[in-house]
Design a protein around this motif. Structure first.
Motif, PDB file in Angstrom:
ATOM      1  N   PHE A   1       0.826  -1.208   0.000  1.00  0.00           N
ATOM      2  CA  PHE A   1       0.000   0.000   0.000  1.00  0.00           C
ATOM      3  C   PHE A   1       0.864   1.262   0.000  1.00  0.00           C
ATOM      4  O   PHE A   1       0.609   2.210  -0.756  1.00  0.00           O
ATOM      5  CB  PHE A   1      -0.923   0.002   1.215  1.00  0.00           C
ATOM      6  CG  PHE A   1      -1.637   1.301   1.425  1.00  0.00           C
ATOM      7  CD1 PHE A   1      -2.713   1.653   0.625  1.00  0.00           C
ATOM      8  CD2 PHE A   1      -1.225   2.189   2.410  1.00  0.00           C
ATOM      9  CE1 PHE A   1      -3.368   2.862   0.799  1.00  0.00           C
ATOM     10  CE2 PHE A   1      -1.874   3.394   2.596  1.00  0.00           C
ATOM     11  CZ  PHE A   1      -2.948   3.733   1.786  1.00  0.00           C
ATOM     12  N   PHE A   2       1.895   1.280   0.838  1.00  0.00           N
ATOM     13  CA  PHE A   2       2.743   2.470   0.913  1.00  0.00           C
ATOM     14  C   PHE A   2       3.549   2.660  -0.371  1.00  0.00           C
ATOM     15  O   PHE A   2       3.823   3.797  -0.770  1.00  0.00           O
ATOM     16  CB  PHE A   2       3.662   2.395   2.128  1.00  0.00           C
ATOM     17  CG  PHE A   2       2.956   2.665   3.420  1.00  0.00           C
ATOM     18  CD1 PHE A   2       2.429   3.918   3.687  1.00  0.00           C
ATOM     19  CD2 PHE A   2       2.785   1.665   4.358  1.00  0.00           C
ATOM     20  CE1 PHE A   2       1.758   4.180   4.873  1.00  0.00           C
ATOM     21  CE2 PHE A   2       2.116   1.909   5.547  1.00  0.00           C
ATOM     22  CZ  PHE A   2       1.601   3.171   5.806  1.00  0.00           C
ATOM     23  N   ALA A   3       3.909   1.555  -1.019  1.00  0.00           N
ATOM     24  CA  ALA A   3       4.579   1.675  -2.315  1.00  0.00           C
ATOM     25  C   ALA A   3       3.647   2.325  -3.331  1.00  0.00           C
ATOM     26  O   ALA A   3       4.059   3.199  -4.111  1.00  0.00           O
ATOM     27  CB  ALA A   3       5.022   0.295  -2.804  1.00  0.00           C
ATOM     28  N   GLY A   4       2.382   1.919  -3.306  1.00  0.00           N
ATOM     29  CA  GLY A   4       1.401   2.552  -4.183  1.00  0.00           C
ATOM     30  C   GLY A   4       1.180   4.010  -3.842  1.00  0.00           C
ATOM     31  O   GLY A   4       0.984   4.848  -4.731  1.00  0.00           O
ATOM     32  N   SER A   5       1.218   4.341  -2.545  1.00  0.00           N
ATOM     33  CA  SER A   5       1.046   5.731  -2.125  1.00  0.00           C
ATOM     34  C   SER A   5       2.202   6.597  -2.603  1.00  0.00           C
ATOM     35  O   SER A   5       2.010   7.740  -3.028  1.00  0.00           O
ATOM     36  CB  SER A   5       0.931   5.806  -0.598  1.00  0.00           C
ATOM     37  OG  SER A   5      -0.209   5.110  -0.145  1.00  0.00           O
TER      38      SER A   5
END
Length: 247
Positions: free
Chosen positions: A96-100
């Motif tokens: 998720f944080f990579a996508g963010s």
């Protein structure tokens, strides 16, 4: 804990370099206004202005859906639905944080495209997020869940940036801190209430239901935005008119 304390200490040191450019005259005039008037002013602006009120409503309702993605709920989903342990929960959070991060880079790279399309892009971002949340609710494959968490990052970042930008454009600079403070109060109240409510829903009806609620809540925020889109069409016309006068 040590890392958190060090980070807070660094933030405190950096805060000393923040300069307040507010005019002395405006500060003096604000001192003469009663505390109650200062407190009420932010709320009046927030709910009397149609565009600001729309952003508040969309943001608050979207916060209900966003509550479903806190660590405790995602961990429960990993264990109960995906049948994975805590390590997979960490992988999903990392995804998720990579996508963010990708979403943040996307916002920077196409910021010029946002110029007169902010509100429609916000609605599209919320719509994409609602679809992803709905698919996530009914998915039982851990790899698909990880991919969905990654894909969720960009639309969340785009919509969050646009909402803040819309407030900055619609509220006078000297009144913006009061309006932003009111927004934080509303979001914190909504978040706390929805956290308790979704916890009860997860215990009573199952963890999957809260992600269905997240998708439905986001769809409701999109519907509110569509109904209020005429306010922002007027704003777009005003921006174009000002740019034409400038040249």
């Amino acid at each position: 804990m040590v890392i958190v304390l060090v980070a807070l200490f660094i933030a405190m040191l950096l805060a000393f370099w923040i300069k307040d450019h507010t005019d002395v005259d405006s500060k003096t005039s604000n001192d003469k206004v009663s505390k109650w008037s200062q407190f009420a002013e932010g709320w009046k602006i927030s709910f009397q202005d149609k565009k600001t009120r729309t952003v508040f409503m969309v943001d608050a309702i979207d916060t209900i859906g966003g509550t479903a993605w806190i660590g405790a709920f995602v961990l429960a989903f990993c264990v109960q639905v995906l049948h994975k342990d805590e390590s997979w929960w960490g992988i999903m959070n990392g995804s998720f944080f990579a996508g963010s991060i990708l979403g943040g880079m996307l916002v920077v790279s196409i910021s010029k495209y946002f110029k007169n399309r902010k509100f429609p892009l916000m609605l599209w971002g919320l719509g994409i997020y609602a679809i992803i949340a709905g698919i996530f609710a009914f998915n039982i494959n851990p790899f698909v869940a990880m991919a969905l968490m990654f894909l969720m990052g960009p639309p969340i970042q785009v919509t969050a940036v646009i909402r803040k930008t819309l407030l900055q454009e619609n509220v006078q600079e000297e009144k913006l801190p009061k309006v932003m403070s009111c927004l934080e109060v509303v979001n914190n109240v909504v978040f706390s209430t929805s956290l308790l409510s979704l916890g009860w829903v997860a215990d009573t009806f199952g963890i999957t239901v809260i992600y269905i609620i997240a998708a439905v809540a986001t769809i409701v925020s999109v519907a509110i935005g569509i109904l209020a889109r005429s306010n922002f069409i007027e704003q777009k016309a005003e921006v174009l008119q000002r740019e034409a006068m400038r040249y």
